[in-house]
Design a protein around this motif. Structure first.
Motif, mmCIF file in Angstrom:
data_model
loop_
_atom_site.group_PDB
_atom_site.id
_atom_site.type_symbol
_atom_site.label_atom_id
_atom_site.label_comp_id
_atom_site.label_asym_id
_atom_site.label_seq_id
_atom_site.Cartn_x
_atom_site.Cartn_y
_atom_site.Cartn_z
ATOM 1 N N MET A 197 -1.772 -9.508 -8.222
ATOM 2 C CA MET A 197 -0.878 -9.347 -7.555
ATOM 3 C C MET A 197 -1.134 -8.970 -6.464
ATOM 4 O O MET A 197 -1.878 -7.921 -6.124
ATOM 5 N N PHE A 198 -0.865 -8.938 -5.188
ATOM 6 C CA PHE A 198 -1.062 -8.749 -4.103
ATOM 7 C C PHE A 198 0.314 -7.899 -3.380
ATOM 8 O O PHE A 198 1.119 -8.446 -3.820
ATOM 9 N N GLU A 199 -0.371 -6.732 -3.562
ATOM 10 C CA GLU A 199 1.429 -5.936 -3.430
ATOM 11 C C GLU A 199 0.863 -5.241 -2.241
ATOM 12 O O GLU A 199 0.383 -4.748 -1.460
ATOM 13 N N VAL A 200 2.458 -4.726 -0.890
ATOM 14 C CA VAL A 200 2.235 -4.036 0.105
ATOM 15 C C VAL A 200 3.372 -3.054 -0.414
ATOM 16 O O VAL A 200 4.665 -3.511 -0.713
ATOM 17 N N LYS A 201 3.221 -1.860 -0.468
ATOM 18 C CA LYS A 201 3.923 -0.427 -0.343
ATOM 19 C C LYS A 201 4.389 0.059 0.969
ATOM 20 O O LYS A 201 3.541 0.045 1.380
ATOM 21 N N LEU A 202 6.171 0.332 1.283
ATOM 22 C CA LEU A 202 5.926 0.480 1.884
ATOM 23 C C LEU A 202 7.282 1.376 2.188
ATOM 24 O O LEU A 202 7.971 2.001 1.530
ATOM 25 N N LYS A 203 6.806 2.932 2.949
ATOM 26 C CA LYS A 203 7.331 3.898 3.032
ATOM 27 C C LYS A 203 8.002 4.383 4.586
ATOM 28 O O LYS A 203 7.688 3.780 5.097
ATOM 29 N N GLY A 204 9.352 4.258 4.023
ATOM 30 C CA GLY A 204 10.252 3.955 5.634
ATOM 31 C C GLY A 204 10.844 5.905 5.326
ATOM 32 O O GLY A 204 10.535 6.873 4.876
ATOM 33 N N ALA A 205 12.649 5.720 6.023
ATOM 34 C CA ALA A 205 13.365 7.296 6.291
ATOM 35 C C ALA A 205 13.608 7.177 5.426
ATOM 36 O O ALA A 205 13.966 6.422 3.712
ATOM 37 N N ARG A 206 13.971 8.749 5.184
ATOM 38 C CA ARG A 206 14.573 9.649 3.820
ATOM 39 C C ARG A 206 13.537 9.290 2.393
ATOM 40 O O ARG A 206 14.287 10.077 1.289
ATOM 41 N N ASP A 257 10.030 0.792 -1.015
ATOM 42 C CA ASP A 257 9.540 0.004 -1.228
ATOM 43 C C ASP A 257 8.624 -1.171 -1.266
ATOM 44 O O ASP A 257 7.519 -0.801 -0.789
ATOM 45 N N LYS A 258 8.572 -2.166 -2.588
ATOM 46 C CA LYS A 258 7.295 -2.778 -2.942
ATOM 47 C C LYS A 258 7.685 -4.272 -3.289
ATOM 48 O O LYS A 258 8.929 -4.594 -3.509
ATOM 49 N N VAL A 259 6.730 -4.019 -2.650
ATOM 50 C CA VAL A 259 7.108 -6.032 -2.349
ATOM 51 C C VAL A 259 5.364 -6.946 -2.647
ATOM 52 O O VAL A 259 4.306 -6.171 -2.666
ATOM 53 N N ARG A 260 6.122 -7.928 -3.269
ATOM 54 C CA ARG A 260 4.404 -8.689 -4.005
ATOM 55 C C ARG A 260 4.580 -9.855 -4.239
ATOM 56 O O ARG A 260 5.401 -10.431 -4.184
ATOM 57 N N VAL A 261 2.679 -10.232 -4.203
ATOM 58 C CA VAL A 261 3.110 -12.558 -4.923
ATOM 59 C C VAL A 261 1.984 -12.310 -5.161
ATOM 60 O O VAL A 261 0.919 -11.458 -5.336
ATOM 61 N N GLU A 262 1.756 -13.114 -5.840
ATOM 62 C CA GLU A 262 0.779 -13.692 -6.705
ATOM 63 C C GLU A 262 -0.658 -13.547 -6.328
ATOM 64 O O GLU A 262 -0.715 -14.339 -4.731
ATOM 65 N N HIS A 263 -1.789 -13.242 -6.590
ATOM 66 C CA HIS A 263 -2.829 -13.541 -5.717
ATOM 67 C C HIS A 263 -3.860 -13.867 -6.572
ATOM 68 O O HIS A 263 -3.845 -13.732 -7.869
ATOM 69 N N LEU A 312 -8.483 -10.614 1.499
ATOM 70 C CA LEU A 312 -7.391 -11.646 1.920
ATOM 71 C C LEU A 312 -7.338 -12.951 1.375
ATOM 72 O O LEU A 312 -8.062 -13.675 2.211
ATOM 73 N N THR A 313 -6.736 -13.713 0.944
ATOM 74 C CA THR A 313 -6.021 -15.309 0.872
ATOM 75 C C THR A 313 -5.610 -15.227 2.114
ATOM 76 O O THR A 313 -4.252 -14.187 2.843
ATOM 77 N N PRO A 314 -5.765 -16.000 2.581
ATOM 78 C CA PRO A 314 -4.919 -16.628 4.414
ATOM 79 C C PRO A 314 -3.258 -16.602 3.384
ATOM 80 O O PRO A 314 -1.691 -16.054 3.988
ATOM 81 N N ALA A 315 -2.601 -16.901 2.162
ATOM 82 C CA ALA A 315 -1.136 -16.841 1.398
ATOM 83 C C ALA A 315 -1.101 -15.266 1.965
ATOM 84 O O ALA A 315 -0.448 -14.993 2.204
ATOM 85 N N ALA A 316 -2.122 -14.225 1.381
ATOM 86 C CA ALA A 316 -1.841 -12.833 1.592
ATOM 87 C C ALA A 316 -1.635 -12.236 2.691
ATOM 88 O O ALA A 316 -1.035 -11.136 3.021
ATOM 89 N N ASP A 356 4.103 -10.965 7.297
ATOM 90 C CA ASP A 356 5.764 -11.203 7.205
ATOM 91 C C ASP A 356 6.791 -9.475 6.732
ATOM 92 O O ASP A 356 7.763 -9.305 7.726
ATOM 93 N N SER A 357 5.557 -8.911 5.913
ATOM 94 C CA SER A 357 6.211 -8.074 5.363
ATOM 95 C C SER A 357 6.521 -6.248 6.189
ATOM 96 O O SER A 357 7.616 -5.647 6.605
ATOM 97 N N LEU A 358 5.325 -7.076 7.109
ATOM 98 C CA LEU A 358 5.032 -4.937 7.905
ATOM 99 C C LEU A 358 6.076 -5.981 8.865
ATOM 100 O O LEU A 358 6.377 -4.509 9.418
ATOM 101 N N VAL A 359 6.559 -6.813 9.869
ATOM 102 C CA VAL A 359 7.000 -6.697 10.484
ATOM 103 C C VAL A 359 8.708 -7.224 10.144
ATOM 104 O O VAL A 359 8.974 -5.954 11.330
ATOM 105 N N SER A 360 8.817 -6.803 8.905
ATOM 106 C CA SER A 360 10.370 -6.933 8.800
ATOM 107 C C SER A 360 10.596 -5.065 8.593
ATOM 108 O O SER A 360 11.873 -4.654 8.651
#
Length: 260
Positions: free
Chosen positions: A103-112, A116-122, A129-133, A139-143
């Motif tokens: 799984m390709f995972e992005v862990k995002l730390k925000g306020a307080r 958030d952890k978002v992920r997709v099959e790798h 990184l694959t093109p899909a990753a 997309d995850s970081l921009v959002s």
């Protein structure tokens, strides 16, 4: 704990829960996380079977994980974490060694302090990184309001064994990690035998498990597998806020045979 044992002796008395049941009760993708270092023998008394279950797949309650972390060439993710930046992220490819799933995972730390952890099959190698990753990462970081990096490279690998206890109420999920080994640049650093790293994931304040830990004299620690691996193995780096916990649980760095 044996590295090939399919069951975690400390949790084997708990009712078995499938991954689907755990996600229905306590997915906790958006959560607060707190960590504790305890002796392995203390784990069994933390989870009464009347209130907790354990993730069980194919009769197994203990699973082998390998996480390959990706960072910028100047280690921006590590540096942002060390400096405590309010908005920061971590990128990794997690391999479930018992099944080969990645799984390709992005862990995002925000306020307080919310994670958030978002992920997709790798479907590629864990160290690139694959093109899909790449699209998923951007997309995850921009959002999240973070500018995506131009380049990411493999920066460290952590291998460990994990069991997961889940409160039947859904209040908390607790991962129990043992046999941790971090690797970078031909060197490795291991967690001392008999040590367990507990991570309590919840949406609220102190949980029943944490109150039990506090009553036994254990307090929250500042420790991450990735940051501690880099701080221990990268010349010139210092552990800063992780220094005390690293000293409590990590052995000395070792040059691996393949690098000698």
């Amino acid at each position: 704990m044996s590295t090939d044992a399919p069951r975690d002796p400390a949790l084997e008395a708990l009712p078995a829960l499938s991954l689907e049941e755990i996600n229905a009760r306590a997915a906790l993708v958006t959560r607060t996380c707190r960590k504790y270092l305890v002796p392995e023998e203390a784990v069994a008394g933390l989870f009464p079977p009347s209130r907790f279950g354990v993730l069980t797949i194919g009769g197994r309650t203990s699973f082998r994980y390998s996480s390959t972390y990706l960072d910028t060439p100047d280690l921006r993710c590590f540096r942002d974490h060390r400096q405590g930046r309010r908005l920061r992220y971590k990128v990794r490819v997690r391999t479930y060694e018992d099944t080969g799933t990645r799984m390709f995972e992005v862990k995002l730390k925000g306020a307080r302090g919310i994670t958030d952890k978002v992920r997709v099959e790798h479907d590629g190698a864990p160290d690139r990184l694959t093109p899909a990753a790449r699209r998923f990462l951007d997309d995850s970081l921009v959002s999240y309001g973070i500018e995506p990096p131009d380049v990411l490279v493999a920066s460290a690998v952590t291998d460990y064994r994990r069991a997961t206890a889940v409160a039947l109420s859904g209040e908390e999920r607790v991962t129990v990690d043992t046999d941790l080994v971090g690797r970078r640049g031909g060197w490795s650093i291991a967690m001392r035998p008999g040590t367990a790293l507990l991570e309590v994931k919840t949406r609220g304040g102190l949980t029943a498990t944490e109150r039990r830990l506090h009553s036994l004299g254990y307090r929250e620690v500042a420790f991450t597998k990735y940051a501690s691996t880099l701080a221990a193995l990268e010349p010139g780096f210092r552990g800063n806020k992780w220094h005390r916990a690293m000293g409590d649980c990590l052995d000395h760095p070792v040059l691996e045979r393949s690098a000698a």
